[in-house]
Design an enzyme around this catalytic site. Structure first.
Site, PDB file in Angstrom:
ATOM      1  N   HIS A 182      21.770 -10.449  68.588  1.00 44.51           N
ATOM      2  CA  HIS A 182      21.747  -9.124  69.219  1.00 44.51           C
ATOM      3  C   HIS A 182      20.399  -8.798  69.845  1.00 44.51           C
ATOM      4  CE1 HIS A 182      25.609  -7.408  67.603  1.00 44.51           C
ATOM      5  NE2 HIS A 182      25.509  -8.573  67.020  1.00 44.51           N
ATOM      6  N   ASP A 240      22.694  -0.694  70.703  1.00 44.74           N
ATOM      7  CA  ASP A 240      23.544  -1.810  70.312  1.00 44.74           C
ATOM      8  C   ASP A 240      24.933  -1.304  69.881  1.00 44.74           C
ATOM      9  OD1 ASP A 240      23.171  -4.868  69.566  1.00 44.74           O
ATOM     10  OD2 ASP A 240      24.392  -3.971  67.992  1.00 44.74           O
TER      11      ASP A 240
END
Ligand SMILES: *[C@@H]1O[C@H](CO)[C@@H](O)[C@H](O)[C@H]1NC(C)=O
Length: 468
Positions: A16, A114
């Protein structure tokens, strides 16, 4: 006047953090120097992630890319899954994100968070800053998350118990065995956080997705919100950082015939039981195909959300005699491996992957067909997309969802199907080569992802807000 800044809120995980920085850098380039980046860093919960992030910060920090360390918050001790773990950490960070963003002296163009960081939307709505989600998975998973609040309301039964298939916009009907684990137990709080995320997505100004319009046309056409497909955004090390001495895995591949080697790699958190490792070993040996197997050791700390694989002791993990028996046709690598360099190598002809989205994109980028072995998170749905939507993978039978397990005979069968001369493997190879061409075209100048990124940069610049 200072340039407007895009505030990024990434999570610490290997799959990520870098993809989000890579997105930010691409936005900067696309804006022709009109934007800057401010990256808010939540302290990472594992030693490995702390050191990886410190290294990235050293490499990327510049006048236009600034990093801001948020204070530590207590980690949730009783969570039931990674979705809950991340969301609750972000929830604790909301006041810190609020003070960091409102203290910025330059105009703020956007807050980009995110996938599971939507509690931070409290900040963007309080400050009237446009909020975006950077979706480091595919559009299929986005479609499922967007659909989750209505799925939740339509039925009270467990999705797992339901023999019926699920309708997700733009996808063929999805059997429950391909749903994320977090959806399979409604009593768990991580499921509640999953649906919470889907609900909060309605507040987003847009979704930036690491996919290309040509890779998932059906799903992208079927979902309603503003979507910017900007991928594949894959970060490659700068040429200067490339070690002049090739990696041992690459040297081994150099000596193998073209497209003959099966790569097996299960990601940074992909940990397999000893029983499963033995079954793989037998299946590989029986298939007779060449292989490069990245095999990691069992973690010391089994706490979910903080699990990291270690270097493996091969004598301890593999069946007796396996290394001698497969000498010459196989290499077992016990540490982290340079996956992108390996996939780029002409000797690699197939990839047994845990279907983390970054691994999927890397495989498509290099035109390598896959054998999906999903373990967690979005990986089951990604596997479904690869086999039944894109056609770039050959299916692998994993037994039940409660205790997934691949038998040696099934691995042997599927490896032969992918790597051998049969119809199924040939089709997957052809499709994968087609995807390779589409991926590269999408990110070229005036390609679909390039145009999308341009549009994104223009849209965020228009929304910039000055606080001071
Ligand atoms: C991209 O589009 C612009 C504007 O239409 C044009 O000037 C440029 O030559 C194009 N570039 C490529 C590589 O096609």
């Amino acid at each position: 006047m200072a340039k407007p800044t895009v505030v990024l809120l990434p999570v610490w995980g290997a799959g990520h953090f870098m993809p989000m920085i890579e997105l930010g850098k691409r936005m900067l380039r696309c804006s022709d120097g009109a934007l800057s980046l401010t990256v808010l860093l939540m302290p990472a919960p594992t030693a490995q992630a702390v050191s990886d992030i410190a290294e990235h910060v050293r490499r990327e920090e510049s006048a236009d890319i600034r990093f801001h360390h948020l204070p530590s918050v207590p980690l949730p001790a009783d969570h039931t899954g990674v979705e809950e773990f991340i969301s609750r950490i972000v929830e604790s960070h909301v006041p810190h994100v609020m003070s960091a963003v409102s203290a910025l002296s330059c105009p703020v163009a956007a807050l980009v968070v995110d996938i599971f960081c939507t509690p931070a939307f409290d900040v963007s709505s309080a400050l009237a800053v446009p909020a975006y989600v950077y979706f480091a998975s595919g559009a299929a998973m986005l479609a499922l998350l967007l659909r989750s609040p209505s799925l939740h309301e339509e039925t009270e039964a467990e999705f797992f118990d339901d023999s019926a298939v699920l309708d997700v916009p733009g996808l063929p009907p999805v059997p429950p065995s391909f749903l994320p684990a977090t959806m399979l137990d409604r009593k768990k709080s991580t499921y509640t956080w999953f649906v919470y995320t889907g609900r909060r997505y309605t507040e987003a100004s847009g979704f930036i997705v690491n996919t290309a319009a040509e890779l998932e046309p059906g799903v992208l056409a079927a979902i309603a919100p503003t979507v910017y497909p900007i991928g594949p955004a894959i970060s490659f090390p700068a040429a200067a950082e490339n070690n002049p001495q090739p990696h041992e895995c690459i040297r081994w591949l150099d000596a193998q015939p073209r497209a003959s080697v099966l790569l097996l790699c299960f990601g940074s958190k992909g940990i397999l039981s000893t029983r499963q490792v033995h079954e793989i070993a037998h299946g590989l040996a029986r298939s007779g195909h060449r292989f490069l197997w990245v095999l990691r050791g069992l973690p010391l700390d089994a706490t979910q959300g903080a699990r990291e694989a270690r270097d493996a002791d091969l004598d301890e993990r593999l069946p007796d005699g396996f290394l001698e028996k497969t000498k010459g046709i196989g290499l077992v690598w016990p540490k982290r491996a340079p996956q992108k360099e390996i996939l780029a190598h002409a000797s690699v002809g197939g990839f047994v992957t845990h279907c983390g989205w970054n691994s999927v994109l890397e495989s498509l980028w290099f035109g390598v067909p896959m054998l999906p072995w999903p373990l967690d998170a979005d990986q089951h749905l990604n596997a479904f997309t690869l086999v039944y939507d894109m056609g770039v993978a050959v299916p692998l039978e994993m037994g039940g969802r409660q205790e997934p397990y691949v038998e040696a005979a099934e691995l042997e069968r599927s490896v032969r199907s992918l790597m051998g001369g049969g119809e199924e493997g040939r089709k997957a190879r052809e499709k994968a080569m087609g995807m390779k061409a589409l991926c590269r075209k999408a990110v070229e100048q005036n390609g679909s992802s390039y145009v999308s990124l341009k549009r994104l940069s223009e849209d965020v610049l228009r929304g910039a807000i000055q606080f001071e």
